[in-house]
Design an enzyme around this catalytic site. Structure first.
Site, PDB file in Angstrom:
ATOM      1  CB  CYS A  14       1.802  -3.447   5.145  1.00 20.50           C
ATOM      2  SG  CYS A  14       0.265  -4.163   5.792  1.00 20.50           S
ATOM      3  CG  HIS A  40      -0.353  -0.034   2.546  1.00 12.72           C
ATOM      4  ND1 HIS A  40       0.437   0.987   3.042  1.00 12.72           N
ATOM      5  CD2 HIS A  40      -0.413  -0.962   3.538  1.00 12.72           C
ATOM      6  CE1 HIS A  40       0.833   0.690   4.270  1.00 12.72           C
ATOM      7  NE2 HIS A  40       0.345  -0.494   4.593  1.00 12.72           N
TER       8      HIS A  40
END
Length: 213
Positions: free
Chosen positions: A189, A162
């Protein structure tokens, strides 16, 4: 021998002794002067060396700062166009280099800056694949952070690619974004620049292999 001759001889002896004392004094002064000169040179050399080290350290710090600030976390990581992905293309994430390599076989098609998980919350190493879950944005109240353009690669919405983080108002958090490409600073992430994340969100192929090392 007469007193007159003894007197002359005594004067000569006193003069000779005095001359020797003067000579010894001059030699002492000369040697002291040389010693002070050597010490002064050593001190100057030490100060010059210390100044050089300080200057070198300052240059190193400046270079490090420049390296960090040179990365535009909003823009594409490279000036060339993004590749057109094909079946079989895959992604390599390097947690050591803080880079994501889009590859076709062993050929690197594109290199992206990233920021992976910290030691306390690491990005899981291993081989995964791009999953079906993806979206334009999310916000996690527990971490007080969200992001844009996310694509899941493990545990169906838990571990994602992301953008750099946003706050509850959707504003990018610049203090977090500056770590991109420099420091592992995520919660697990893989953070990308805004442009890279948008491209990956729009073009990553379902089932595409993801290797994290």
């Amino acid at each position: 021998m007469s007193k007159k001759k003894l007197s002359k001889k005594g004067k000569r002896n006193r003069f000779l002794a005095l001359s020797i004392l003067v000579l010894l004094f001059l030699l002492l002064v000369f040697n002291l002067g040389r010693s002070f000169s050597k010490n002064d040179k050593k001190e100057r050399h030490s100060m010059t060396t210390e100044s050089s080290i300080t200057s070198s350290s300052s240059t190193s710090t400046s270079t490090s700062t420049t390296k960090e600030s040179a990365i535009d976390w909003r823009a594409p990581s490279q000036t060339k166009a993004y590749p057109t992905l094909q079946t079989g293309d895959w992604v390599l994430v390097s947690t050591k280099k803080q880079r994501v390599y889009v590859k076709r076989g062993e050929q690197v098609l594109y290199t992206m800056y990233c920021s992976t998980g910290t030691n306390d919350s690491p990005t899981p190493l291993g081989t995964y694949s791009v999953e079906a879950e993806r979206g334009e944005n999310f916000y996690n109240a527990a971490s007080a952070e969200g992001a844009n353009y996310w694509v899941s690669f493990k545990d169906h919405g838990i571990y994602l690619f992301h953008s750099v983080p946003v706050d509850q108002n959707g504003q990018y958090i610049e203090s977090e974004a500056k770590h991109l490409g420099v420091t592992a600073n995520s919660h697990g992430c893989v953070r990308l620049s805004v442009a890279d994340a948008k491209w990956f969100y729009e073009h990553a192929l379902y089932g595409m292999k993801v290797v994290i090392e």
